[in-house]
Design an enzyme around this catalytic site. Structure first.
Site, short mmCIF file in Angstrom:
data_model
loop_
_atom_site.label_atom_id
_atom_site.label_comp_id
_atom_site.label_asym_id
_atom_site.label_seq_id
_atom_site.Cartn_x
_atom_site.Cartn_y
_atom_site.Cartn_z
N ASN A 2 -2.64 12.65 -3.53
CA ASN A 2 -3.61 13.13 -4.52
C ASN A 2 -4.08 14.54 -4.19
OD1 ASN A 2 -3.68 11.01 -6.35
ND2 ASN A 2 -5.20 9.86 -5.17
N ASP A 47 -1.98 9.31 -10.60
CA ASP A 47 -1.94 8.18 -11.55
C ASP A 47 -0.52 7.91 -12.01
OD1 ASP A 47 -4.66 7.97 -11.36
OD2 ASP A 47 -5.10 9.05 -13.22
N GLU A 85 -4.69 2.38 -4.40
CA GLU A 85 -3.23 2.37 -4.21
C GLU A 85 -2.74 1.06 -3.63
OE1 GLU A 85 -4.90 3.98 -0.30
OE2 GLU A 85 -5.42 3.97 -2.44
N ASP A 94 0.86 -1.19 0.00
CA ASP A 94 0.00 0.00 0.00
C ASP A 94 0.89 1.24 0.00
OD1 ASP A 94 -2.29 1.39 -0.05
OD2 ASP A 94 -2.79 1.17 2.07
#
Length: 402
Positions: free
Chosen positions: A280, A289, A316, A272
């Site tokens: 983000n 991305d 993620e 993770d």
């Protein structure tokens, strides 16, 4: 549609072949019948008549003339000589009637009529001789020279007819050979033409078949390629190009059962990205991305063995399945992945553990048994991932027990 056209062409080919064979058979039948008719004419019109004509001359010489010579030398009686003359004349009439029964061409009738008149004249002569022999009053002596002249005359006459029959036989034979050669050439010509047509049409048909087959092969290869791409698309995450959650379920179940059968360790890790929501929020989703793609690239470059499978499980979160390895090397591989991602040096100001993008990894390495459920390993890896996050993130927590 193309298949129907091909069937039609094959049907036309069969029709042409059948028609050609029918024509050849008809021509062959007609010519054979002509040859047979000519053979009949040659045999029955020439050979058998020759036998009959020769028998007539033999009868004159051996039966009639011989009997008269023997009578003149008093070797046989009057009654015997008369009887032999009667029998000889009857035989000559029978042979001549049999000869006349055969087919005669108009141009030979003159020969036949002349010979018939000579036979009738000689029959009259031998009848007079027979009368003279049986007559008690022999006022006129029998001339043997006249007998010889008459027999020689009929012999020459009949042999002229035989010569004509021989000439006719040679003529018929020449016609027969000519017709045979013509028939043979016609058969060869039609056969060559039909074979050329059949071969030409067959070449076009098979060339078309080959073209269609090549097109079909190309279409099949294209379809297989598209199916492969479709299959890969169904198993691949569109953003990271890693295997997706659907393919993870397939591989996880397959490799778990294989490890269960082989008794080898089964390795599963969950990965993770640390504080990805903050990433983000700080850099935007497009940059997020790009970060996911960068992590995926590291996984691909690090996991290059045939038995290594990296997955994007969602958001993620990533998953890793390792086969044909031991627990020590598996843990080292997890640590190497963590270091390679950190070495990307991707800025992450929103992280609370580092100013660079980092990951937390939880893994499990265990030899499966029949008493261990498949979900137990996922739960353990998830628990270890939670432990790595709780311990401060940017680290690997790896266990060999559930």
């Amino acid at each position: 549609m193309e298949s129907l056209k091909l069937k039609s062409k094959l049907l036309y080919l069969l029709l042409i072949v059948g028609f050609g064979l029918g024509v050849i058979g008809l021509i062959g039948y007609i010519n054979i019948q002509n040859i047979k008719r000519n053979m009949d004419t040659l045999y029955f019109g020439s050979l058998i008549p020759l036998t009959e004509l020769n028998s007539i001359t033999e009868t004159y010489n051996n039966d009639l003339a011989s009997s008269i010579y023997r009578w003149s030398n008093q070797l046989i009686s009057d009654e015997q000589a008369a009887e032999k003359i009667s029998l000889g004349l009857d035989r000559i009439n029978q042979l001549w009637a049999a000869y006349l029964a055969h087919e005669k061409r108009p141009e030979e009738l003159a020969y036949v009529n002349y010979t018939e008149s000579q036979i009738q004249s000689l029959e009259k002569y031998f009848s007079e001789v027979r009368t003279l022999i049986t007559s008690p009053d022999r006022t006129h002596p029998l001339s043997l020279s006249t007998l010889d002249d008459n027999v020689r005359l009929i012999h020459d006459t009949v042999h002229q007819l035989i010569a004509y029959e021989n000439a006719s036989a040679r003529y018929e034979h020449a016609i027969l050979l000519t017709q045979y050669e013509n028939a043979l050439m016609q058969l060869i010509f039609f056969l060559v033409v039909i074979l050329a047509l059949v071969m030409g049409l067959a070449w076009k048909i098979f060339a078309n078949i080959e073209l269609q087959q090549r097109q079909l092969i190309d279409s099949t290869e294209t379809l297989q390629h598209l199916n492969l791409k479709l299959e890969q698309a169904s198993y691949t995450d569109s953003l990271t190009a890693l295997y997706n959650r659907r393919y993870f379920n397939i591989v996880y179940e397959r490799e778990f059962k294989r490890s269960l059968r082989s008794g080898k360790p089964f390795v599963f890790m969950m990965l993770d990205i640390d504080f990805f929501k903050q990433y983000n929020d700080t850099y935007g989703h497009l940059q997020g991305d790009s970060a996911l793609q960068a992590v995926a690239k590291v996984l691909k470059m690090t996991l290059q063995r045939p038995g290594d499978y990296p997955f994007r499980l969602g958001g993620e979160e990533f998953g890793i399945i390792l086969t044909d390895t031991d627990c020590k090397n598996a843990k080292m591989m997890g640590e190497k992945i963590r270091e390679n991602i950190e070495n990307l040096k991707i800025e992450h100001k929103g992280s609370k553990v580092s100013q660079l993008l980092s990951v937390s990894i939880g893994g499990i390495c265990i030899v499966p048994t029949v008493h261990i459920g498949e979900d137990a390993l996922i739960h353990t890896a998830d628990t270890n991932l939670y432990a790595a996050k709780k311990r401060g993130r940017n680290q690997v927590v790896f266990t060999s027990k559930l």
